[in-house]
Design a protein around this motif. Structure first.
Motif, PDB file in Angstrom:
ATOM      1  N   THR A  24       0.857  -1.189   0.000  1.00 40.69           N
ATOM      2  CA  THR A  24       0.000   0.000   0.000  1.00 40.69           C
ATOM      3  C   THR A  24       0.887   1.231   0.000  1.00 40.69           C
ATOM      4  OG1 THR A  24      -0.087   0.130   2.425  1.00 40.69           O
ATOM      5  CG2 THR A  24      -1.726  -1.277   1.353  1.00 40.69           C
ATOM      6  N   GLU A  25       0.272   2.389  -0.072  1.00 40.78           N
ATOM      7  CA  GLU A  25       1.044   3.635  -0.037  1.00 40.78           C
ATOM      8  C   GLU A  25       1.684   3.847   1.331  1.00 40.78           C
ATOM      9  OE1 GLU A  25      -1.427   6.859  -1.191  1.00 40.78           O
ATOM     10  OE2 GLU A  25      -1.707   6.146  -3.250  1.00 40.78           O
ATOM     11  N   GLU A  26       1.074   3.286   2.349  1.00 38.36           N
ATOM     12  CA  GLU A  26       1.583   3.473   3.707  1.00 38.36           C
ATOM     13  C   GLU A  26       2.687   2.475   4.071  1.00 38.36           C
ATOM     14  OE1 GLU A  26      -1.705   3.108   3.057  1.00 38.36           O
ATOM     15  OE2 GLU A  26      -2.168   5.269   3.125  1.00 38.36           O
ATOM     16  N   ALA A  27       2.626   1.261   3.521  1.00 36.70           N
ATOM     17  CA  ALA A  27       3.585   0.225   3.929  1.00 36.70           C
ATOM     18  C   ALA A  27       3.823  -0.766   2.795  1.00 36.70           C
ATOM     19  CB  ALA A  27       3.072  -0.513   5.165  1.00 36.70           C
ATOM     20  N   SER A  28       5.031  -1.314   2.775  1.00 36.31           N
ATOM     21  CA  SER A  28       5.398  -2.366   1.814  1.00 36.31           C
ATOM     22  C   SER A  28       5.616  -3.668   2.565  1.00 36.31           C
ATOM     23  CB  SER A  28       6.674  -1.986   1.057  1.00 36.31           C
ATOM     24  OG  SER A  28       6.469  -0.832   0.271  1.00 36.31           O
ATOM     25  N   PHE A  29       5.184  -4.763   1.939  1.00 31.85           N
ATOM     26  CA  PHE A  29       5.347  -6.086   2.518  1.00 31.85           C
ATOM     27  C   PHE A  29       6.075  -6.978   1.516  1.00 31.85           C
ATOM     28  CE2 PHE A  29       1.503  -4.278   4.412  1.00 31.85           C
ATOM     29  CZ  PHE A  29       1.771  -4.427   5.764  1.00 31.85           C
TER      30      PHE A  29
END
Length: 387
Positions: A27-32
């Motif tokens: 997502t724009e907030e976090a990468s996994f």
């Protein structure tokens, strides 16, 4: 194919309850971690292999020559068409019956033929220079990646408290440093998987190959399932002893025996403490118990824990070999060579090349007139590996 992939990546198997793959999309907030990231390891593995070739030729080799490392290989066996045909087509380890037959055919004594086969097997072994270059490459890589791992992990809370590995799992954003560390380690092990077939062949080839397969599987699947925190701890722990092992080998190839002895004993201590002490109490404990306490049971836990236990079995096997070598070092006052790459030796090794009982019978030894007699020795034998 889509159906097979969907079945293989079943969320109920790989992820904790009430978690889906959609929950771990970027997502724009976090990468996994994403499964497609693993494809980066293949071109990078090729790059690492090419870097290794350049390193060994233009850095390791000049260093070895500057340190007076022996460049020539073992003594070569005297050319002999009949024995060469037996060696390449039938067996590298002739049994007593075949030795007696060859002795009659060539008019050589059995001991001379045994010596020829031993020298011919050793002839295929790498030179000390080649072994030094390989060890210097591995030493350099292990030192770099271990230093990188320590500098990264010492800033993380889960290094000091493994329960932090499961704080918020699996919704833990992937840190860029952790992503780089994981992909480089995976690429290196992929490069070892490919190069192991061309590298120096050792007696524990099958065990090392099993180790590389288990490692690649653990790195890959732990990345996809975001078990990267505990995975980083495992990788860093394993790299610690390998640095000392390669350093001890290099010192041995340079004939710095006292330094080699010291480094080997340091390696033995670090290996046993890290693999038989820290690994089960730190890694296995958090995977077997702390993860279960935090998230409960899910099928993938059995998969990962089984592989981690397989690694522990390999650790026990290698620890046995290391303790045996360390015992020899203490009892004899000298560290034994690396069992996996020793050249065969005996009191005959420095003797002259095989002698014929009939020095005038050169046709039987090297010519074609003995070809018909060879037929009896080219059948009914099982080929065996020289390891």
């Amino acid at each position: 194919m889509a159906g097979i992939l969907a079945w293989f990546w079943n969320e109920r198997f790989w992820l904790p309850h009430n978690v889906t793959w959609a929950d771990l999309k970027n997502t724009e907030e976090a990468s996994f971690p994403q499964a497609e990231d693993l494809y980066l390891a293949f071109p990078l593995a090729f790059c690492i292999f090419m870097i290794r070739l350049v390193f060994e030729r233009f850095i390791a080799k000049p260093c070895a020559l500057g340190l007076k490392v022996q460049a020539n290989g073992p003594q070569k066996a005297q050319p002999n068409a009949i024995l060469e045909k037996v060696f390449t087509a039938i067996t590298k380890h002739p049994d007593e019956k075949r030795l007696e037959g060859l002795s009659k055919q060539l008019d050589w004594d059995v001991r001379s033929i045994q010596r020829w086969f031993r020298q011919r097997r050793n002839q295929e072994k790498p030179s000390t220079l080649t072994k030094f270059c390989e060890s210097m490459w591995r030493f350099t890589f292990y030192l770099y990646i271990f230093t990188y791992g320590v500098r990264f992990l010492k800033k993380t809370p889960w290094l000091w408290n493994t329960r932090q590995c499961w704080n918020g799992y699996p919704y833990q954003p992937l840190m860029p440093d952790l992503h780089y560390y994981y992909i480089v380690e995976l690429s290196f092990y992929w490069s070892l998987m490919f190069s192991q077939f061309t590298d120096i062949k050792r007696k524990d080839f099958s065990i090392m190959f099993t180790h590389h397969i288990v490692t690649v599987i653990l790195i890959s699947f732990s990345y996809v399932t975001n078990l990267t925190r505990v995975g980083a701890l495992t990788l860093c722990l394993h790299d610690s002893a390998d640095i000392l092992l390669e350093a001890a080998k290099m010192a041995n190839y340079c004939k710095c025996q006292k330094l080699s002895d010291l480094l080997f004993l340091m390696f033995a201590i670090v290996f046993i403490i890290s693999r038989l002490g820290i690994y089960p109490l730190w890694i296995l404990n958090t995977m077997l118990f702390e993860l279960y306490e935090a998230l409960g049971n899910f099928p993938a836990l059995w998969f990962f824990n089984t592989l981690l236990i397989v690694l522990q079995v390999l650790h026990c096997f290698w620890s046995y070999l290391i303790i045996k070598a360390a015992y020899k070092a203490i009892s004899r006052g000298k560290v034994a060579k690396d069992d996996r790459s020793d050249v065969e030796s005996s009191s005959d090794e420095d003797d002259s090349v095989p002698r014929s009982n009939n020095p005038h019978n050169t046709t039987t030894t090297n010519g074609t007139s003995g070809a018909n007699g060879t037929n009896g020795y080219l059948t009914g034998s099982t080929c065996s590996e020289d390891h």
